[in-house]
Enzyme design. Structure first.
Site, PDB file in Angstrom:
ATOM      1  N   GLY A  51     -16.588  12.919 -34.460  1.00 52.34           N
ATOM      2  CA  GLY A  51     -15.916  12.815 -33.915  1.00 52.34           C
ATOM      3  C   GLY A  51     -15.964  12.030 -32.565  1.00 52.34           C
ATOM      4  N   ARG A  89     -19.680   3.005 -37.128  1.00 52.42           N
ATOM      5  CA  ARG A  89     -18.479   2.735 -37.667  1.00 52.42           C
ATOM      6  C   ARG A  89     -17.393   2.506 -36.800  1.00 52.42           C
ATOM      7  NH1 ARG A  89     -16.631   9.110 -38.361  1.00 52.42           N
ATOM      8  NH2 ARG A  89     -15.763   8.465 -39.900  1.00 52.42           N
ATOM      9  N   GLN A 190     -12.399  18.396 -42.048  1.00 58.07           N
ATOM     10  CA  GLN A 190     -13.141  18.819 -40.971  1.00 58.07           C
ATOM     11  C   GLN A 190     -12.316  19.934 -40.688  1.00 58.07           C
ATOM     12  OE1 GLN A 190     -12.337  16.219 -42.064  1.00 58.07           O
ATOM     13  NE2 GLN A 190     -14.000  14.651 -41.035  1.00 58.07           N
ATOM     14  N   ASP A 230      -9.731   9.291 -31.723  1.00 55.34           N
ATOM     15  CA  ASP A 230     -10.812   7.932 -32.068  1.00 55.34           C
ATOM     16  C   ASP A 230     -10.258   6.806 -31.098  1.00 55.34           C
ATOM     17  OD1 ASP A 230     -10.834   9.612 -34.074  1.00 55.34           O
ATOM     18  OD2 ASP A 230     -13.050   8.927 -34.201  1.00 55.34           O
TER      19      ASP A 230
HETATM   20  O1  MRU Z   1     -13.952  10.893 -39.612  1.00 52.64           O
HETATM   21  P1  MRU Z   1     -14.405  12.056 -37.921  1.00 52.64           P
HETATM   22  O2  MRU Z   1     -14.712  13.069 -38.957  1.00 52.64           O
HETATM   23  O3  MRU Z   1     -15.010  11.899 -36.748  1.00 52.64           O
HETATM   24  O4  MRU Z   1     -12.822  12.101 -36.970  1.00 52.64           O
HETATM   25  C1  MRU Z   1     -13.012  12.507 -35.833  1.00 52.64           C
HETATM   26  C2  MRU Z   1     -11.350  12.436 -35.988  1.00 52.64           C
HETATM   27  O5  MRU Z   1     -10.383  12.125 -35.642  1.00 52.64           O
HETATM   28  C3  MRU Z   1     -11.287  12.966 -34.090  1.00 52.64           C
HETATM   29  O6  MRU Z   1      -9.666  13.605 -34.090  1.00 52.64           O
HETATM   30  C4  MRU Z   1     -11.166  12.180 -32.687  1.00 52.64           C
HETATM   31  O7  MRU Z   1     -12.428  11.887 -33.332  1.00 52.64           O
HETATM   32  C5  MRU Z   1     -11.055  13.121 -32.126  1.00 52.64           C
HETATM   33  S1  MRU Z   1     -12.253  14.180 -31.757  1.00 52.64           S
HETATM   34  C6  MRU Z   1     -12.640  14.418 -30.051  1.00 52.64           C
END
Ligand code: MRU
Length: 337
Positions: A51, A89, A190, A230
């Protein structure tokens, strides 16, 4: 740091960083302890913490650990370690943003105390931002609404409270929401493992749906798709979990409104459009799970984010306010507020 009553996936305890291991939820609630900056980078890369805001805050605490390692070992290259952290990342802009803030603390002559204070400031600010976005987003939702969210943009993905899920939580508490749907969100689930768990913990009923059900769900009656981000580019393009762009296209076709909820720490004025954002591609085994180890012809394509063009976004909610139909001029004006 005291986080009042908000659940946070990140805590600083006895001079170490602790992260709830999100790979194990909802079956096990296990806190991992970190004293090494590279171990924090590994935790981010391996999705122990995930996230956009949550990985930024974790990295900020990771910088404190790195500073300590550099004090103990003159050969330890803190700047190189910070770069490895920023590179853990590539897509969420919050990660580089948080590392840059810690670099600025170092450049100003700060040490452990200042780095820790900055990490705690970011953590507290993110919770405050989420609460503010919760109120702003909830006010847009009519009573009796049915909403769909994707991936996890809840407390687990942030310092606490959540972005998209924060809006859903606030709107639920105000009696505006009739039904919440959560996309399971393959391959890491998720939505199934984290979003449904958070909603249930907060006393909110939720229907989990497979991504392929989105069209049928919209035809059966849906009012909002509510997601986090993101990265939001200078022109309003939204980069978020793979599948978000498809939902936005479907939503526009069916007259369902699309709400993106993201703090200004996720807005990236330096990146013109979504086409300029590095999209993380992960190991195909996350999809295949070893089922085809004996058959090398079967591979998997596993980009984990996609780009929703700004024109498909009805509202962008930040802690500063609401932007209807975001575009370059509106984003620039918003950032200068
Ligand atoms: O791969 P992830 O689980 O890190 O992806 C997270 C997301 O795409 C969320 O929707 C995004 O980070 C928004 S979090 C408040």
């Amino acid at each position: 740091m005291q986080q009042d009553s908000v659940f946070t996936p990140i805590r600083w305890r006895d001079d170490a960083l602790e992260l709830i291991d999100q790979r194990l939820l909802p079956r096990r609630q296990c806190w991992n302890r970190y004293r090494d900056i590279d171990a924090v980078a590994g935790a981010i890369a391996d999705l122990v913490v995930r996230g956009a805001p949550a990985i930024g805050i974790s990295a900020a605490y990771g910088a404190v650990l790195g500073w300590r390692q550099a004090r103990k070992d003159a050969a330890f290259d803190l700047q190189a370690a910070l770069q490895r952290l920023a590179d853990a990342r590539p897509t969420a802009v919050n990660l580089a943003w948080a590392v840059d803030r810690q670099r600025a603390v170092l450049a100003a002559g700060g040490g452990e105390a200042e780095l820790l204070a900055e990490a705690e400031r970011m953590h507290r600010q993110d919770i405050d931002d989420c609460r503010a976005m919760g109120d702003l987003g909830a006010a847009l939702i009519d009573s009796g609404s049915r909403v769909l969210t994707h991936c996890n943009a809840g407390a687990l993905a942030t310092g606490g409270y959540g972005t998209a899920l924060g809006v859903i939580l606030s709107a639920w508490r105000q009696g505006r929401i009739a039904r919440v749907y959560a996309d399971e969100t393959r391959p890491w689930q998720q939505g199934l493992r984290l979003t449904a768990w958070e909603l249930a913990r907060d006393g909110i009923d939720v229907d989990v749906v497979v991504e392929g059900a989105a069209c049928a769900l919209m035809r059966s009656g849906l009012d909002w798709v509510i997601v986090g981000a993101d990265r939001v580019c200078a022109n309003g393009d939204v980069v978020n979990k793979i599948g978000t762009a498809g939902l936005a296209v479907l939503a526009r076709h069916h007259g369902v409104r699309m709400m993106v909820v993201a703090p200004t720490s996720t807005l990236d004025a330096q990146t013109a459009t979504g086409a300029d954002v590095p999209i993380e591609s992960r190991d195909g085994q996350e999809i295949l799970g070893g089922a085809y180890d004996e058959m090398p012809r079967v591979r998997a394509w596993n980009p984990v984010f996609d780009v929703t063009e700004a024109a498909l976004v009805d509202v962008l909610v930040t802690e500063k306010g609401v932007i209807h139909r975001p575009d370059t001029a509106k984003i620039a004006a918003h950032l200068s507020l």
